[in-house]
Design a protein around this motif. Structure first.
Motif, PDB file in Angstrom:
ATOM      1  N   ILE A 102       0.649  -1.176   0.017  1.00  0.00           N
ATOM      2  CA  ILE A 102      -0.322   0.156   0.413  1.00  0.00           C
ATOM      3  C   ILE A 102       0.987   1.146  -0.235  1.00  0.00           C
ATOM      4  N   GLY A 103       0.256   2.134  -1.069  1.00  0.00           N
ATOM      5  CA  GLY A 103       1.515   3.724  -1.528  1.00  0.00           C
ATOM      6  C   GLY A 103       2.724   3.083  -2.059  1.00  0.00           C
ATOM      7  N   GLY A 104       3.532   2.187  -2.268  1.00  0.00           N
ATOM      8  CA  GLY A 104       4.141   1.504  -3.249  1.00  0.00           C
ATOM      9  C   GLY A 104       4.621   2.020  -4.411  1.00  0.00           C
ATOM     10  N   HIS A 105       2.996   2.722  -5.213  1.00  0.00           N
ATOM     11  CA  HIS A 105       2.781   2.381  -6.313  1.00  0.00           C
ATOM     12  C   HIS A 105       3.257   3.635  -6.978  1.00  0.00           C
ATOM     13  N   VAL A 106       2.722   4.466  -8.319  1.00  0.00           N
ATOM     14  CA  VAL A 106       2.265   5.568  -8.171  1.00  0.00           C
ATOM     15  C   VAL A 106       0.503   5.858  -8.903  1.00  0.00           C
ATOM     16  N   SER A 107       0.160   6.512  -8.479  1.00  0.00           N
ATOM     17  CA  SER A 107      -0.945   7.347  -8.173  1.00  0.00           C
ATOM     18  C   SER A 107      -1.275   8.231  -9.150  1.00  0.00           C
ATOM     19  N   ARG A 108      -2.167   8.589 -10.627  1.00  0.00           N
ATOM     20  CA  ARG A 108      -3.035   9.225 -10.870  1.00  0.00           C
ATOM     21  C   ARG A 108      -4.563   9.009 -10.566  1.00  0.00           C
ATOM     22  N   LEU A 109      -5.231  10.589 -11.430  1.00  0.00           N
ATOM     23  CA  LEU A 109      -7.192  10.395 -11.299  1.00  0.00           C
ATOM     24  C   LEU A 109      -7.375  10.100 -12.243  1.00  0.00           C
ATOM     25  N   GLY A 110      -8.647   9.122 -12.766  1.00  0.00           N
ATOM     26  CA  GLY A 110      -8.800   8.816 -13.973  1.00  0.00           C
ATOM     27  C   GLY A 110     -10.479   9.272 -13.297  1.00  0.00           C
ATOM     28  N   LEU A 111     -10.850   9.220 -15.271  1.00  0.00           N
ATOM     29  CA  LEU A 111     -12.223   9.453 -15.195  1.00  0.00           C
ATOM     30  C   LEU A 111     -13.465   8.957 -15.862  1.00  0.00           C
ATOM     31  N   ALA A 112     -14.126   8.661 -15.335  1.00  0.00           N
ATOM     32  CA  ALA A 112     -15.578   7.758 -15.367  1.00  0.00           C
ATOM     33  C   ALA A 112     -16.637   8.162 -16.135  1.00  0.00           C
ATOM     34  N   VAL A 113     -17.875   7.921 -16.544  1.00  0.00           N
ATOM     35  CA  VAL A 113     -18.898   8.635 -16.631  1.00  0.00           C
ATOM     36  C   VAL A 113     -20.216   7.429 -17.150  1.00  0.00           C
ATOM     37  N   SER A 114     -21.101   8.095 -16.533  1.00  0.00           N
ATOM     38  CA  SER A 114     -21.598   7.005 -16.200  1.00  0.00           C
ATOM     39  C   SER A 114     -23.782   7.983 -16.942  1.00  0.00           C
ATOM     40  N   GLU A 115     -24.388   7.072 -17.630  1.00  0.00           N
ATOM     41  CA  GLU A 115     -26.042   7.298 -18.258  1.00  0.00           C
ATOM     42  C   GLU A 115     -26.673   7.238 -16.465  1.00  0.00           C
ATOM     43  N   ASP A 116     -26.277   5.955 -15.851  1.00  0.00           N
ATOM     44  CA  ASP A 116     -27.306   5.779 -15.239  1.00  0.00           C
ATOM     45  C   ASP A 116     -26.635   5.378 -13.806  1.00  0.00           C
ATOM     46  N   GLY A 117     -25.493   6.197 -13.319  1.00  0.00           N
ATOM     47  CA  GLY A 117     -25.034   6.221 -12.819  1.00  0.00           C
ATOM     48  C   GLY A 117     -24.434   4.849 -11.818  1.00  0.00           C
ATOM     49  N   VAL A 118     -24.508   3.557 -12.738  1.00  0.00           N
ATOM     50  CA  VAL A 118     -23.851   2.206 -12.257  1.00  0.00           C
ATOM     51  C   VAL A 118     -23.211   1.682 -12.864  1.00  0.00           C
ATOM     52  N   HIS A 119     -23.582   2.150 -14.524  1.00  0.00           N
ATOM     53  CA  HIS A 119     -22.327   1.837 -15.783  1.00  0.00           C
ATOM     54  C   HIS A 119     -21.355   2.504 -16.445  1.00  0.00           C
ATOM     55  N   PHE A 120     -20.579   2.097 -16.053  1.00  0.00           N
ATOM     56  CA  PHE A 120     -19.583   3.415 -16.359  1.00  0.00           C
ATOM     57  C   PHE A 120     -18.294   3.530 -17.988  1.00  0.00           C
ATOM     58  N   VAL A 121     -18.687   4.128 -17.628  1.00  0.00           N
ATOM     59  CA  VAL A 121     -16.780   4.730 -19.379  1.00  0.00           C
ATOM     60  C   VAL A 121     -15.725   4.543 -18.788  1.00  0.00           C
TER      61      VAL A 121
END
Length: 385
Positions: A102-121
């Motif tokens: 835990i904490g040993g990797h590089v973290s970046r922020l991804g972005l995902a979008v959903s029409e229904d709140g559950v299924h994301f692209v």
């Protein structure tokens, strides 16, 4: 290429997510029901992760100029907002570099979008990451972690996130702004130069800006709220404090005395937050007061809640006065949400984690996006009352 973040089966065999929403979860035997002021009860809108790692996703790192698998290992701890009738989630993604810890990797922020709140692209590349900029020494090697995002009353978005540097051994709450959730401007640490600079070297993280519901029906959304002419932010882990701002970018901690922050939440012996409390999603100012969802760590030794695994993270809530963000009125006795499903109790953090960071109003309900076992993203909903 844009790719789908979950399978249609994410809601479980033989049950649509709409049917799942209709089944309000009841407190299990031996757990106290949530208080009348709390945002609850929470119902899982999916019984599997809604955002997962993708080992095939690649990105050219601006610091090493090497191609990296930026979300190969874990995707977790999400922020969320509603924009254009869709749910937008910014999530922490860990690559496959560094030590397997835990904490040993590089973290970046991804972005995902959903029409229904559950299924994301999920977008194919990260939208926020360590770069050769003014924040490099605070974010590398290590990364950007654990975002919380709010919409500004004047438009645009403000993100609080953790700046982590293994080399410096430091972490702080960074502030960034955006007009579209994809292109961000970094502003540095939230407390930079506050009160004569006495917080410049403080190690601090986890921050949620107080919001309120604006609009109604399909137009309802959470927007940063002013109280007595200021914006307010709950912040911290182990002990939760308060800060204020005039512009959502530059923040000043509320102090008991010079150099001593005012503490609003502490650990409670024998409770699910016996290890410590940690600020969760942006709090909400309601008719009953300011509701703060916070992440509660169970103690790993004597003094913890025996109904939870040692070290497990659950979600609790605290109520503060609507006109006084520093005045706590009540606190839930037991978690309002806790690790129960296999993907919430296995993975990088096997003790179990439901770590809430995203909260939105969508389709007439509350939607909470949470990290599971430091490995995936889950979602639950609750009725608006």
């Amino acid at each position: 290429m844009i790719r789908c973040g979950v399978l249609a089966a994410a809601v479980g065999v033989g049950m649509s997510w709409g049917a799942a929403l209709a089944q309000e979860e009841k407190p299990a035997q031996g757990w106290a029901p949530a208080a009348s002021w709390a945002i609850a009860p929470w119902t899982r809108a999916a019984t599997a992760p809604v955002i997962r790692p993708d080992a095939a996703a690649v990105f050219v790192d601006p610091l090493t100029h090497a191609q990296v698998h930026w979300e190969a290992l874990h995707t977790f701890n999400p922020a969320a907002v509603v924009r254009g009738g869709k749910v937008w989630v910014l999530y922490r993604a860990e690559d496959d570099s560094g030590a397997m810890a835990i904490g040993g990797h590089v973290s970046r922020l991804g972005l995902a979008v959903s029409e229904d709140g559950v299924h994301f692209v999920q977008r194919p590349q990260p939208v926020f990451y360590p770069a050769d900029d003014a924040q490099r020494s605070r974010e590398s090697p290590g990364g950007v972690e654990d975002p919380r995002v709010v919409e500004s009353p004047g438009g645009g978005y403000v993100m609080m996130y953790t700046q982590w540097s293994r080399e410096r051994g430091s972490y702080s709450i960074g502030v960034a702004t955006s007009d579209d959730l994809e292109h961000w401007t970094k502003h540095g640490p939230a407390f930079a130069r506050a009160l004569g600079g006495r917080y410049d070297e403080l190690k601090y993280k986890s921050a949620g800006v107080v919001t309120e519901v604006r609009g109604s029906g399909a137009a309802a959304k959470l927007v940063a709220a002013k109280i007595h002419g200021h914006y307010w932010m709950y912040w911290g882990e182990i002990e939760v404090g308060l800060a204020w701002s005039d512009d959502l970018v530059h923040w000043t901690p509320v102090e008991e005395s010079p150099g001593k922050t005012k503490v609003l939440l502490r650990a409670r012996q024998g409770k699910a937050d016996s290890g410590f409390p940690e600020t969760g999603p942006p709090p909400v100012r309601t008719g009953r007061g300011i509701v703060l969802l916070y992440n509660a760590k169970n103690a790993e030794g004597a003094g913890g809640d025996a109904r939870l695994a040692a070290g497990a993270y659950s979600v609790e809530e605290a109520l503060f006065a609507a006109d006084d963000p520093a005045k706590m009125l009540a606190r839930t006795e037991d978690p309002v949400f806790r690790p129960e499903l296999p993907f919430e109790r296995s993975g990088q953090y096997a003790a179990g984690t439901t770590f809430a960071e995203g909260l939105v109003v969508f389709r007439g309900r509350w939607w909470m996006y949470y990290g599971t076992a430091d490995s995936f993203v889950g979602v639950a909903t609750a009725p608006m009352r």
